[in-house]
Design an enzyme around this catalytic site. Structure first.
Site, PDB file in Angstrom:
ATOM      1  N   ARG A 192      45.609  40.261  41.650  1.00 16.48           N
ATOM      2  CA  ARG A 192      46.517  41.409  41.617  1.00 16.48           C
ATOM      3  C   ARG A 192      47.450  41.205  40.427  1.00 16.48           C
ATOM      4  NH1 ARG A 192      46.223  39.551  46.966  1.00 16.48           N
ATOM      5  NH2 ARG A 192      45.322  41.058  48.436  1.00 16.48           N
ATOM      6  N   LYS A 218      49.544  37.914  48.877  1.00 15.37           N
ATOM      7  CA  LYS A 218      50.254  38.697  49.883  1.00 15.37           C
ATOM      8  C   LYS A 218      50.452  37.894  51.165  1.00 15.37           C
ATOM      9  CE  LYS A 218      49.080  43.518  48.831  1.00 15.37           C
ATOM     10  NZ  LYS A 218      48.386  44.712  49.363  1.00 15.37           N
ATOM     11  N   HIS A 291      44.400  46.931  37.978  1.00 11.67           N
ATOM     12  CA  HIS A 291      43.689  47.006  39.257  1.00 11.67           C
ATOM     13  C   HIS A 291      42.226  47.383  39.036  1.00 11.67           C
ATOM     14  CE1 HIS A 291      43.642  47.153  43.628  1.00 11.67           C
ATOM     15  NE2 HIS A 291      42.822  48.188  43.522  1.00 11.67           N
ATOM     16  N   ARG A 294      40.408  44.240  38.479  1.00  6.37           N
ATOM     17  CA  ARG A 294      40.185  43.570  39.769  1.00  6.37           C
ATOM     18  C   ARG A 294      39.004  44.221  40.488  1.00  6.37           C
ATOM     19  NH1 ARG A 294      42.700  40.698  43.951  1.00  6.37           N
ATOM     20  NH2 ARG A 294      42.828  41.700  45.989  1.00  6.37           N
ATOM     21  N   TYR A 326      36.507  48.140  47.249  1.00  4.32           N
ATOM     22  CA  TYR A 326      36.397  47.579  45.904  1.00  4.32           C
ATOM     23  C   TYR A 326      34.967  47.645  45.384  1.00  4.32           C
ATOM     24  CZ  TYR A 326      41.081  45.638  46.270  1.00  4.32           C
ATOM     25  OH  TYR A 326      42.435  45.475  46.394  1.00  4.32           O
TER      26      TYR A 326
END
Length: 355
Positions: A192, A218, A291, A294, A326
């Site tokens: 991230r 996170k 992003h 990612r 994703y």
């Protein structure tokens, strides 16, 4: 609280107070820094879209519906000036489905606080009629780069690193090694952007001859991710040369430094990507956000039949089901998968022997 006690505050006034509250919670540890940043950013966006001078208590569910639609069609602000695409002429959303869902969650949190604080009599989110299917759940464009596009970007990043020793300009303001490293880490490891900018030089270590990055993600979770050898070489060069030139003693632990010697901010990362993209030949160039890189990492690791749990651990997700968002479909991947089908090897061998 009785209706007569409701404070007739404007949207701008309540947004300012809410941002102050969110930042106070972040400083006390009641809110994670990333969550606080998202809440603050989204409520500022809400104020601009709803009309800062309107009284918050006057907003209805229909007004919030209109804000959600405006946000969905709002150009992606993560791109640097000139790189963002204009709103689609057909009214399709510019914002991804996940961004729209995040914005809606931020508004729900804001109005829950507004109700407790006495800024509104009723929470208008209960009267919102728009659902994800109405707001356009499909992404406006593919987020994952194709192999050709990704190779073009990575090649440009590596070329930038190679030209660093001969680059012109003041040595203490040269960022070629840093810029190349940023793109390589984002595309190869898929962190991230907040994890990248929070990284410290001491978070990288060697174990049994392999370079690892201890990523603080996170929810207070950490993960140790192997850094591919070509990226580790650039990392070592940056730590030995590039970072030392940028270090002014202001952020002695930070991995990524600006030419002023301060820890790089999230917004700076997009500018770095755009500078590297400008070096890619036009036929292989496509704009991408941090992003999006990612997303590219996850898509191509999964397409290469990399173990799903390994991909989950690389990306730092607690649940395998999260990987679904994703995953982009790649051209020709089904055909390629069937050509290397693991069960058909013996049959192919028999066919070649004429049996």
């Amino acid at each position: 609280m009785r209706p007569s006690d409701v404070q007739r505050l404007t949207v701008a006034e309540t947004a300012d107070r809410y941002v102050e509250m969110v930042r106070a919670k972040r400083s006390t540890g009641a809110l994670a820094a990333g969550t606080a940043e998202v809440y603050a950013r989204d409520v500022v966006t809400f104020a601009a879209l709803a009309g800062p001078e309107r009284v918050l208590d006057d907003l209805t569910g229909e007004d919030v519906d209109a804000v959600l639609l405006r946000f969905a069609r709002k150009p992606d602000g993560r791109r640097s000036p000139g790189a963002a695409a204009p709103p689609p002429a057909d009214g399709r959303p510019s914002q991804s489905a996940s961004s729209q869902a995040r914005f809606r969650r931020s508004l729900s949190a804001f109005f829950r606080h507004a109700l407790v604080a006495g800024w509104v009599q009723l929470d208008p989110m209960g009267a919102v009629t728009l659902r994800p299917r109405h707001r356009g759940g499909l992404r406006a464009e593919r987020r994952a780069l194709t192999v050709e596009q990704a190779e073009g970007l990575l090649g440009a990043a590596h070329d930038l690193v190679e030209t660093a020793p001969a680059a012109r300009g003041r040595q203490d303001q040269r960022t070629e090694l840093r810029d190349g490293l940023i793109v390589l880490l984002l595309a190869a490891v898929g962190p991230r952007v907040s994890e990248l900018t929070r990284a410290n030089a001491e978070d990288f270590f060697v174990n049994a001859g392999t370079r690892y990055w201890r990523i603080f993600g996170k929810g207070g979770r950490t993960r140790d991710v192997p850094v591919p050898a070509p990226v580790a070489e650039v990392l070592d060069a940056y730590l030995e040369q590039g970072r030392r030139l940028l270090d002014r003693g202001r952020d002695p632990k930070a991995l990524l430094l600006s030419w002023r010697g301060r820890r790089l901010a999230r917004g700076d990362v997009q500018a770095v990507i755009d500078r590297v993209l400008a070096r890619v030949e036009p036929g292989r160039r496509r704009g991408v956000t941090p992003h999006g890189l990612r997303h590219t990492t996850a898509t191509h690791l999964l397409a290469a039949a990399t173990d799903m749990d390994a991909v989950r651990r690389v990306l730092g997700h607690a649940d395998l089901s999260t990987l679904g968002r994703y995953r982009d479909e790649l051209p020709g991947e089904l055909e390629a998968a069937m050509r290397v089908h693991p069960l058909l090897g013996p049959l192919e061998g028999r066919a070649r022997r004429g049996g």
